[in-house]
Write a protein that holds these residues in place. Structure first.
Motif, PDB file in Angstrom:
ATOM      1  N   PRO A 263       1.291  -1.351  -0.039  1.00  0.00           N
ATOM      2  CA  PRO A 263      -0.365  -0.074   0.221  1.00  0.00           C
ATOM      3  C   PRO A 263       0.922   1.026   0.179  1.00  0.00           C
ATOM      4  O   PRO A 263       0.578   2.339  -0.245  1.00  0.00           O
ATOM      5  N   GLU A 264       1.863   1.465   1.107  1.00  0.00           N
ATOM      6  CA  GLU A 264       2.268   2.282   0.877  1.00  0.00           C
ATOM      7  C   GLU A 264       3.571   2.947  -0.108  1.00  0.00           C
ATOM      8  O   GLU A 264       3.898   3.753  -0.834  1.00  0.00           O
ATOM      9  N   LEU A 265       3.910   1.581  -1.009  1.00  0.00           N
ATOM     10  CA  LEU A 265       4.750   1.681  -2.404  1.00  0.00           C
ATOM     11  C   LEU A 265       3.659   2.501  -3.377  1.00  0.00           C
ATOM     12  O   LEU A 265       4.013   3.520  -4.101  1.00  0.00           O
ATOM     13  N   GLN A 266       2.180   1.789  -3.116  1.00  0.00           N
ATOM     14  CA  GLN A 266       1.284   2.594  -4.660  1.00  0.00           C
ATOM     15  C   GLN A 266       1.515   3.757  -4.122  1.00  0.00           C
ATOM     16  O   GLN A 266       0.735   4.280  -4.972  1.00  0.00           O
ATOM     17  N   ARG A 267       1.336   3.924  -2.343  1.00  0.00           N
ATOM     18  CA  ARG A 267       0.898   5.718  -2.373  1.00  0.00           C
ATOM     19  C   ARG A 267       1.829   6.472  -2.535  1.00  0.00           C
ATOM     20  O   ARG A 267       2.078   7.165  -3.622  1.00  0.00           O
ATOM     21  N   HIS A 268       3.387   6.246  -2.408  1.00  0.00           N
ATOM     22  CA  HIS A 268       4.796   7.211  -2.189  1.00  0.00           C
ATOM     23  C   HIS A 268       5.635   6.821  -2.901  1.00  0.00           C
ATOM     24  O   HIS A 268       6.006   7.914  -3.947  1.00  0.00           O
ATOM     25  N   ALA A 269       5.494   5.569  -4.011  1.00  0.00           N
ATOM     26  CA  ALA A 269       6.797   5.455  -4.655  1.00  0.00           C
ATOM     27  C   ALA A 269       5.923   5.837  -5.721  1.00  0.00           C
ATOM     28  O   ALA A 269       6.674   6.244  -7.269  1.00  0.00           O
ATOM     29  N   ILE A 270       5.040   4.588  -6.757  1.00  0.00           N
ATOM     30  CA  ILE A 270       4.618   5.276  -8.072  1.00  0.00           C
ATOM     31  C   ILE A 270       4.447   6.713  -8.156  1.00  0.00           C
ATOM     32  O   ILE A 270       4.910   7.466  -9.435  1.00  0.00           O
ATOM     33  N   PRO A 271       3.703   7.873  -7.845  1.00  0.00           N
ATOM     34  CA  PRO A 271       3.932   8.732  -8.115  1.00  0.00           C
ATOM     35  C   PRO A 271       5.469   9.725  -8.654  1.00  0.00           C
ATOM     36  O   PRO A 271       5.258  10.782  -8.904  1.00  0.00           O
ATOM     37  N   LEU A 272       6.237   9.007  -8.151  1.00  0.00           N
ATOM     38  CA  LEU A 272       7.527   9.408  -8.168  1.00  0.00           C
ATOM     39  C   LEU A 272       8.105   9.057  -9.478  1.00  0.00           C
ATOM     40  O   LEU A 272       8.796   9.649 -10.860  1.00  0.00           O
ATOM     41  N   PHE A 273       6.774   8.128 -10.450  1.00  0.00           N
ATOM     42  CA  PHE A 273       7.433   8.046 -11.626  1.00  0.00           C
ATOM     43  C   PHE A 273       6.250   8.399 -12.222  1.00  0.00           C
ATOM     44  O   PHE A 273       6.638   8.800 -13.973  1.00  0.00           O
ATOM     45  N   VAL A 274       4.841   7.997 -12.274  1.00  0.00           N
ATOM     46  CA  VAL A 274       3.695   9.263 -12.774  1.00  0.00           C
ATOM     47  C   VAL A 274       3.398   9.618 -11.926  1.00  0.00           C
ATOM     48  O   VAL A 274       2.242   9.511 -10.732  1.00  0.00           O
ATOM     49  N   SER A 275       3.192  10.933 -12.130  1.00  0.00           N
ATOM     50  CA  SER A 275       3.062  12.100 -11.109  1.00  0.00           C
ATOM     51  C   SER A 275       1.899  12.538 -10.885  1.00  0.00           C
ATOM     52  O   SER A 275       1.120  12.939  -9.767  1.00  0.00           O
ATOM     53  N   ASN A 276       0.746  11.606 -12.000  1.00  0.00           N
ATOM     54  CA  ASN A 276      -0.780  12.196 -11.816  1.00  0.00           C
ATOM     55  C   ASN A 276      -1.505  10.374 -11.163  1.00  0.00           C
ATOM     56  O   ASN A 276      -3.007  10.428 -11.207  1.00  0.00           O
ATOM     57  N   TRP A 277      -0.986   9.871 -10.238  1.00  0.00           N
ATOM     58  CA  TRP A 277      -1.262   8.635  -9.928  1.00  0.00           C
ATOM     59  C   TRP A 277      -1.477   9.308  -8.683  1.00  0.00           C
ATOM     60  O   TRP A 277      -0.897   9.761  -7.400  1.00  0.00           O
ATOM     61  N   ARG A 278      -2.856   8.448  -8.493  1.00  0.00           N
ATOM     62  CA  ARG A 278      -2.855   9.618  -6.474  1.00  0.00           C
ATOM     63  C   ARG A 278      -3.472   8.081  -5.662  1.00  0.00           C
ATOM     64  O   ARG A 278      -4.461   7.650  -6.264  1.00  0.00           O
ATOM     65  N   VAL A 279      -3.052   7.466  -4.503  1.00  0.00           N
ATOM     66  CA  VAL A 279      -3.955   6.430  -3.821  1.00  0.00           C
ATOM     67  C   VAL A 279      -4.207   7.468  -2.147  1.00  0.00           C
ATOM     68  O   VAL A 279      -3.519   7.959  -1.926  1.00  0.00           O
ATOM     69  N   PRO A 280      -5.528   7.776  -1.596  1.00  0.00           N
ATOM     70  CA  PRO A 280      -5.531   8.052  -0.258  1.00  0.00           C
ATOM     71  C   PRO A 280      -4.666   7.521   0.550  1.00  0.00           C
ATOM     72  O   PRO A 280      -4.879   6.350   0.791  1.00  0.00           O
ATOM     73  N   ASP A 281      -4.354   7.747   1.754  1.00  0.00           N
ATOM     74  CA  ASP A 281      -3.380   7.974   2.959  1.00  0.00           C
ATOM     75  C   ASP A 281      -4.507   7.104   4.209  1.00  0.00           C
ATOM     76  O   ASP A 281      -4.454   6.557   4.199  1.00  0.00           O
TER      77      ASP A 281
END
Length: 830
Positions: A155-173
């Motif tokens: 879950p944390e990788l999806q929230r915080h790591a993916i936006p480093l690659f794809v900036s418009n990706w967002r998973v709620p906290d």
């Protein structure tokens, strides 16, 4: 987002660009999008996408859906793409596979949506070779599913790591987060796996209560299941979530979920959402379960859902559509529309006033109708001009259904109401029933395409039955009667007998005219263009079959309506230039009819020979450009200038001519939108000359229908540049003034359709509709007539097909949202 829509849609959401993308093709040409009802806000939603690639399986299902999503976004750009959980199978996202999984499950499949401007974007950018604008994507919102929790840290990788690659990706906290969109849509993102594990449903309640609305969409991974066979954990989750919705005290319109690997749409009783959508087939498919037996749609197929907010004010609604991904040999995965469903806010959708009197039940006397009309109008202030246009449309529709509709399905535009309860309504057979029933079908088509009302769909089915009866009565394939009436002896000009299979005797009027065929074809073609995809297959096939029968009758008789082996008096539609003075009219009408038949052939294999005949004649007329004559040649009357000719007998002929010209253009736009033709601005210019010249005569005539048709075409920047390459700005300003005039004319329609005693008075200036008697179809009447009233209304009642045709055309094409109307007509447009 606004810049992206401008680039994608060529300046407004009304444009449809890039419809004909092929490998190594030149840049796509923008094509008109006037047939697409404009949306104020749009979402795409898909779940269970994260198919793990391997040497045996290249996540082909996810890529197929991704291509379909891209094509749907090209057709009509969206404001966000929402992922409904299980974004990475089978064990979530792991740190040691971060880059290859982002490449395989996000960047590659959704290349058209990702914004590759994050600090680590270069590591994955090669998975999207077509990318030329690193920041073009809309927001990508994702909720988490049960598989996304199978690895600690996923879950944390999806929230915080993916936006480093794809900036418009967002998973709620958190458990529940609200995203507010300017259009008035609240998207509530819910982590249903955490709810099922830890509870904390109060966070959902708080999020809903905090949401601004008025429209609310909740996205979660797990669907609701309160069926008798539901697993205990599923039932507990569903009941707790529904309790949170109830306790929030706000309306939830749509709940979208995944988890089940199929497409499903079902209604849900309060306190649940109005509509429950499952779109969990983003990469793989399972068959729907028995629980889905009573759903509106339940289909085991790859696909996705789309939600559009359409309309303004009290006419707003959410349109929820389901699409299946259909793969083709060339690698494209075209989105195939499965079904659409409308969601309305109960507090915002009705034109009925709380003070409305109850309509009369079973009492068809003229006096009863007069009393009801007065009470209905009194509930709205006694001034018909200040009654909402929607309320008038509902009133006129009720009147047509209650007084004008026959047992066989067709509508008699004029009727005599009984004076006592011992009598019945008497239907008039002198008002060209078939002609104006075609116009009514067009009005119903626009209404259904705008509202998606089951009531209107039932009315369309009845109308198709009635129109078919006009042909059935003559006993000749494709030959329509002008009117039919139940009677034991000839009635007015209905002198030909017909006895049906039940022994009921009718008499019909023959001698059908070119206008009869023009308006009937207009009705069928309009239905198929604007609402065909949403019709049940049997209705769609019936409309196609009957449309083609009319056109084939003309082909078989050299474009002359022929009855009992003899051409009818006014049925000559021969489209040959060196001929009689009616030919310029014929050229436009004949072309529109053949174009409609070619666009919508029946599905029956037996129709293949007829299809080839139609296509041959269509190609012949189009190749000869029969609808347009080069100005350097000097024919007596050029086809495109028929509307200005002194030989055009009256407004009746001009109405038919403009309708045919408008239909021809709509059919061409329809072909472009379906990828069946290439954009040809020169062709549009030639075909549009008929409307151009006709409007030069009709300017100021206060004809709402033709004014709205012209405004519809000129509001689209691409189409107006083709139709008016040199005069676009000047004529668009004039069209705006004509639009205002058309709405004022609708305002002046009187509620009382009972004809008063009096006589016609000719005038120099065009009159408003309330200065003339109620007519069976105002748009074909001479506008320079006033009615001198000499006595009270009798029991002769006329329908308002004319009003409904103009009003619903205006509504379907979104003309009522024109900013100029807000200043002069805002009080009647909500």
């Amino acid at each position: 987002m606004i810049q992206r829509k401008f680039a994608t849609a060529c300046s407004t959401s009304l444009l449809l660009c890039g419809a004909l993308l092929v490998a190594c093709a030149p840049p796509p040409v923008a094509v008109p999008g006037v047939l697409r009802a404009p949306a104020r806000f749009s979402l795409l939603m898909v779940g269970d996408t994260g198919q793990a690639p391997s040497w045996r399986r290249k996540n082909s299902g996810q890529r197929a859906v991704g291509r379909s999503l891209a094509l749907e976004d090209e057709r009509a750009p969206v404001d966000a793409l929402v992922f409904l959980g299980d974004n990475f199978y089978p064990h979530g996202l792991r740190a040691d596979a971060l880059v290859p999984r982002i490449r395989a499950n996000i960047v590659g499949p959704y290349c058209n949506f990702v914004a590759l401007d994050g600090p680590r974007a270069p590591e994955v950018a090669s998975a999207c070779p077509a990318s030329s604008d690193a920041s073009r994507g809309p927001p990508l919102y994702a909720v988490l599913g049960n598989h996304d929790y199978n690895t600690p840290g996923s879950p944390e990788l999806q929230r915080h790591a993916i936006p480093l690659f794809v900036s418009n990706w967002r998973v709620p906290d958190g458990v529940a987060e609200v995203v507010e969109f300017p259009a008035g849509v609240s998207l509530v993102l819910v982590d249903s796996e955490r709810l099922r594990r830890d509870g904390a449903y109060e966070w959902v309640e708080r999020a809903l209560r905090r949401s601004e609305g008025p429209w609310r969409i909740l996205a979660a991974h797990h669907p609701l299941d309160v069926s008798p066979g539901a697993a205990p954990d599923d039932r507990a989750y569903s009941e707790a979530l529904l309790a949170a919705v109830r306790d929030s005290g706000v309306a939830l319109h749509v709940l979208a979920a995944g988890h089940e690997h199929h497409l499903e749409v079902r209604p849900f009783p309060p306190p649940g959402p109005q509509l429950h959508v499952i779109a969990g087939s983003g990469s793989s498919v399972r068959k729907p379960t028995e629980r889905s037996a009573d759903a509106h749609v339940a289909r085991g197929a790859l696909g996705f859902a789309r939600i559009d907010l359409q309309g303004t004010g009290s006419r707003q609604r959410l349109l929820v559509s389901v699409f299946e991904s259909v793969s083709h040999w060339n690698g494209r995965a075209e989105p195939s529309h499965v079904a659409s469903f409308e969601v309305r806010d109960a507090n915002r959708s009705s034109a009925r006033s709380a003070a409305d009197p109850d309509p009369p039940q079973g009492d068809l006397r003229a006096q009863t109708l007069r009393e009801y009309q007065r009470a209905w109008l009194a509930a709205r202030g006694d001034d018909a001009r200040n009654v909402s246009l929607r309320a008038k449309a509902e009133f006129f529709s009720w009147q047509i259904a209650n007084y004008h509709t026959t047992q066989e399905g067709w509508v008699s535009p004029r009727v005599w109401l009984p004076r006592s309860n011992d009598e019945s309504v008497q239907f008039d057979c002198g008002a060209d029933q078939a002609t104006w029933n075609g116009a009514l079908l067009a009005a119903l088509a626009y209404e259904y395409a705008t509202e998606k009302s089951p009531r209107v769909l039932e009315r369309i089915a009845t109308q198709l039955d009635g129109l078919r009866f006009f042909v059935k009565a003559t006993g000749e394939s494709g030959l329509a009667a002008r009117c039919v009436v139940r009677s034991d002896e000839p009635f007015l000009r209905a002198v030909h007998p017909y006895r049906d299979e039940n022994g009921v005797l009718y008499h019909y009027r023959g001698d059908s005219a070119k206008g009869t065929y023009n308006q009937m074809v207009l009705g069928y073609a309009t239905l198929l263009v604007v609402a065909g995809d949403d019709l049940p297959p049997p209705l769609r096939e019936r409309a196609r079959t009957d449309l083609n029968a009319l056109v084939l009758h003309l082909i078989e008789h050299d474009f002359r309506v022929t009855e009992r082996g003899k051409p009818t008096r006014y049925g000559n539609l021969t489209p040959v230039l060196p001929g009689n003075l009616g030919v310029p009219f014929n050229a436009q009408v004949a072309y529109a009819m053949l174009s409609a038949a070619k666009a919508f052939p029946p599905a029956s294999p037996a129709s293949q020979a007829d299809r080839e005949r139609i296509e041959t004649h269509f190609a012949d007329l189009r190749g000869k450009r029969i609808y347009y004559e080069d100005p350097l040649r000097h024919w007596l009357i050029r086809p495109q200038r028929a509307g200005t000719s002194v030989f055009m007998s009256d407004m009746n002929d001009r109405n038919h001519l403009v309708n045919a010209a408008f239909l021809g253009l709509l059919l061409e736009i329809h072909r472009l939108g379906n990828g069946e033709a290439e954009a040809d601005p020169a062709f549009f210019y030639e075909l549009g000359r008929t409307l151009y010249w006709s409007m030069s005569v009709l300017e100021g005539e206060k004809n709402s229908l033709v004014n709205f048709m012209w405004s519809t075409l000129l509001r689209d920047p691409v189409l107006s540049s083709w139709l008016l390459p040199e005069e676009r700005d000047r004529l668009r300003s004039k069209a705006d003034r004509e639009l205002l005039q058309g709405v004022e004319q609708l305002r002046r329609f009187t509620v009382d359709r009972l004809r008063p005693a009096g006589y016609e008075v000719r005038t120099e200036e065009p009159q408003w509709v309330d200065a003339y008697r109620p007519d069976s179809y105002q748009w074909k009447a001479n506008p320079r007539l006033r009615w001198q009233v000499t006595g009270p209304p009798d029991n002769y009642l006329t329908s308002a097909i004319d009003y409904l045709h103009a009003y619903w055309l205006m509504r379907y094409f979104g003309l009522d949202a024109h900013p100029d109307l807000a200043h002069e007509h805002a009080d009647v447009l909500p």
